[in-house]
Design an enzyme around this catalytic site. Structure first.
Site, PDB file in Angstrom:
ATOM      1  NE  ARG A  51      15.970 -70.372  -8.831  1.00 40.42           N
ATOM      2  CZ  ARG A  51      15.311 -69.366  -9.387  1.00 40.42           C
ATOM      3  NH1 ARG A  51      15.948 -68.439 -10.052  1.00 40.42           N
ATOM      4  NH2 ARG A  51      13.995 -69.302  -9.284  1.00 40.42           N
ATOM      5  N   GLY A  52      14.976 -72.431 -11.674  1.00 36.93           N
ATOM      6  CA  GLY A  52      13.906 -71.723 -12.372  1.00 36.93           C
ATOM      7  C   GLY A  52      13.420 -72.622 -13.497  1.00 36.93           C
ATOM      8  CB  ALA A  53      10.078 -73.841 -14.458  1.00 35.26           C
ATOM      9  NE  ARG A  94      14.841 -78.441  -8.401  1.00 35.31           N
ATOM     10  CZ  ARG A  94      14.526 -77.168  -8.222  1.00 35.31           C
ATOM     11  NH1 ARG A  94      14.991 -76.242  -9.056  1.00 35.31           N
ATOM     12  NH2 ARG A  94      13.737 -76.815  -7.222  1.00 35.31           N
ATOM     13  CD  GLN A 199      14.511 -70.315  -4.156  1.00 42.80           C
ATOM     14  OE1 GLN A 199      14.174 -70.016  -2.998  1.00 42.80           O
ATOM     15  NE2 GLN A 199      14.386 -71.551  -4.635  1.00 42.80           N
ATOM     16  CG  ASP A 240       8.328 -74.529 -10.406  1.00 42.42           C
ATOM     17  OD1 ASP A 240       7.940 -73.606  -9.675  1.00 42.42           O
ATOM     18  OD2 ASP A 240       9.534 -74.681 -10.736  1.00 42.42           O
ATOM     19  CG  ASN A 250       5.539 -70.582  -8.220  1.00 44.71           C
ATOM     20  OD1 ASN A 250       6.338 -70.788  -9.123  1.00 44.71           O
ATOM     21  ND2 ASN A 250       5.585 -69.492  -7.470  1.00 44.71           N
ATOM     22  CE  LYS A 251      10.945 -72.573  -4.921  1.00 44.07           C
ATOM     23  NZ  LYS A 251      11.375 -73.995  -5.007  1.00 44.07           N
TER      24      LYS A 251
HETATM   25  C1  LIG Z   1      10.250 -68.741 -14.051  1.00 37.97           C
HETATM   26  S1  LIG Z   1      10.879 -69.666 -12.706  1.00 37.97           S
HETATM   27  C2  LIG Z   1       9.539 -70.617 -12.232  1.00 37.97           C
HETATM   28  C3  LIG Z   1       9.642 -71.150 -10.808  1.00 37.97           C
HETATM   29  O1  LIG Z   1      10.832 -71.947 -10.558  1.00 37.97           O
HETATM   30  C4  LIG Z   1      11.289 -71.658  -9.217  1.00 37.97           C
HETATM   31  O2  LIG Z   1      11.619 -72.801  -8.466  1.00 37.97           O
HETATM   32  P1  LIG Z   1      13.204 -73.113  -8.106  1.00 37.97           P
HETATM   33  O3  LIG Z   1      13.822 -71.834  -7.637  1.00 37.97           O
HETATM   34  O4  LIG Z   1      13.120 -74.184  -7.031  1.00 37.97           O
HETATM   35  O5  LIG Z   1      13.781 -73.636  -9.402  1.00 37.97           O
HETATM   36  C5  LIG Z   1      10.135 -70.948  -8.572  1.00 37.97           C
HETATM   37  O6  LIG Z   1       9.131 -71.852  -8.159  1.00 37.97           O
HETATM   38  C6  LIG Z   1       9.683 -70.091  -9.735  1.00 37.97           C
HETATM   39  O7  LIG Z   1       8.463 -69.463  -9.534  1.00 37.97           O
END
Ligand SMILES: CSC[C@H]1O[C@H](OP(=O)(O)O)[C@H](O)[C@@H]1O
Length: 350
Positions: A51-53, A94, A199, A240, A250-251
């Protein structure tokens, strides 16, 4: 036994498969998974094993190139049909992080220039590897600009994990902390746990400890009190999807921190690569917000923590208004308000 600080990473390409760090098992278990078919890649992204953009964009690119390498046709038209079927499948994993579609579109551009199936197979994999290796330098540059922007501020808050394991290496919001530790700059990072998927507690606290960065874990509800009582000097978060006017998805919980920064008169920074900008989204209202299942909220470790059949609303992201953002830190430099103009001037050159 003294721990040697290391910056953890989550993705490794090995000739004919992708190895990923299973982020659902952290921090208690460090487990690597081999992704061998496109369903493995899809499920790894949907279930947040990766996960993570930026990381999901890189993973999707490898998944598509890997799947295409097994297509049994010499006809480029038929190959392209299969490619587009699998591209659409991965794109549906996603909806919010635009890096996913950005990476897949980049592979489609490569395919459009191929003159044969064999050339397509070779170039698609090279493109996925290039997206992966480019991202490391992009994140390092974001870290450099973020160190400049943070200047002498040392007590910094963040949310979720926009770290090294959410990218190829270094991360975006966490990049300055990793680079700073290598240069003897001692940040004190306050990490919000980031309910419901945690996270912050499970990933950012683990990642920064591995890297030797001073990290303090708080619950999301402690953010206001912590900013006031601990003298937090800035907040830095990932992204994101960033719209043309600078509104940023974002989250979930991020916009809450931006509002707190406005109230306490401290800067709120977004750190993100050019690939996170979506100029087709005019404002944050155009950004799709992923809603996830109720179990993430009603259970912990497989145990119900809420009554059966309770109604649940589980948006995985929120949108922070550009009006609350002090600066957007990219690999091309820092963008300041008014974002519509600075984004046009900088990101259009991407
Ligand atoms: C550099 S990660 C960017 C962003 O992605 C994460 O979402 P997820 O954990 O649901 O994939 C989070 O919003 C991060 O800030």
């Amino acid at each position: 036994m003294t721990h040697t600080p290391t910056i953890p990473t989550s993705l490794e390409w090995h000739e004919d498969h992708l190895l990923i760090l299973n982020q659902q098992k952290l921090p208690n278990t460090v487990e690597y998974l081999t992704l061998t078919n496109i369903t493995d890649y899809y499920n790894a992204i949907v279930s947040l094993k990766v996960r993570g953009a930026p990381a999901i964009g890189i993973t999707a690119a490898y998944g598509l190139a890997h799947a295409a390498s097994h297509y049994e046709t010499d006809n480029l038209t038929e190959f392209t049909h299969l490619f587009r079927r699998d591209k659409d499948y991965l794109a549906d994993s996603r909806p919010t992080a635009v890096n996913l579609v950005w990476a897949l579109n980049r592979l489609e551009q490569v395919l459009a220039h191929a003159q044969s199936v064999n050339e397509a197979k070779t170039n698609l994999l090279h493109s996925a590897i290039q997206i992966h290796t480019e991202d490391e330098e992009v994140c390092r540059m974001i870290g450099e600009y973020a160190l400049d922007v943070l200047d002498d501020k040392r007590r910094i808050m963040t949310i979720c994990n926009a770290g090294s394991i959410a990218t190829s290496k270094y991360g975006t919001a966490l990049a300055p902390f990793h680079l700073g530790r290598e240069r003897g700059i001692g940040f004190q990072v306050f990490a919000c746990e980031t309910r419901p998927v945690l996270q912050g507690a499970r990933l950012t606290a683990w990642e920064l400890q591995q890297s030797g960065v001073d990290v303090t874990l708080i619950t999301d509800s402690m953010a206001a009190h912590t900013i006031k009582e601990k003298g937090v000097e800035a907040v830095i978060v990932g992204a994101d999807r960033i719209s043309a006017n600078g509104d940023t998805a974002n989250k979930i919980g991020t916009s809450m921190l931006a509002i707190l920064c406005h109230h306490y008169h401290i800067p709120f920074y977004v750190a993100a690569p050019s690939s996170t900008f979506d100029l087709s989204s005019r404002t944050g209202d155009d950004i799709p917000i992923e809603e996830r299942g109720p179990d993430e909220i009603t259970t912990m470790g497989g145990t119900m923590i809420a009554p059966e059949h309770v109604h649940v609303y589980n948006p995985a992201f929120d949108v922070t208004s550009h009006e609350l953002i002090s600066g957007i830190i990219t690999e091309k430099g820092v963008l300041y308000p008014h974002f519509q103009e600075s984004i046009q001037q900088t990101i259009n050159l991407a």
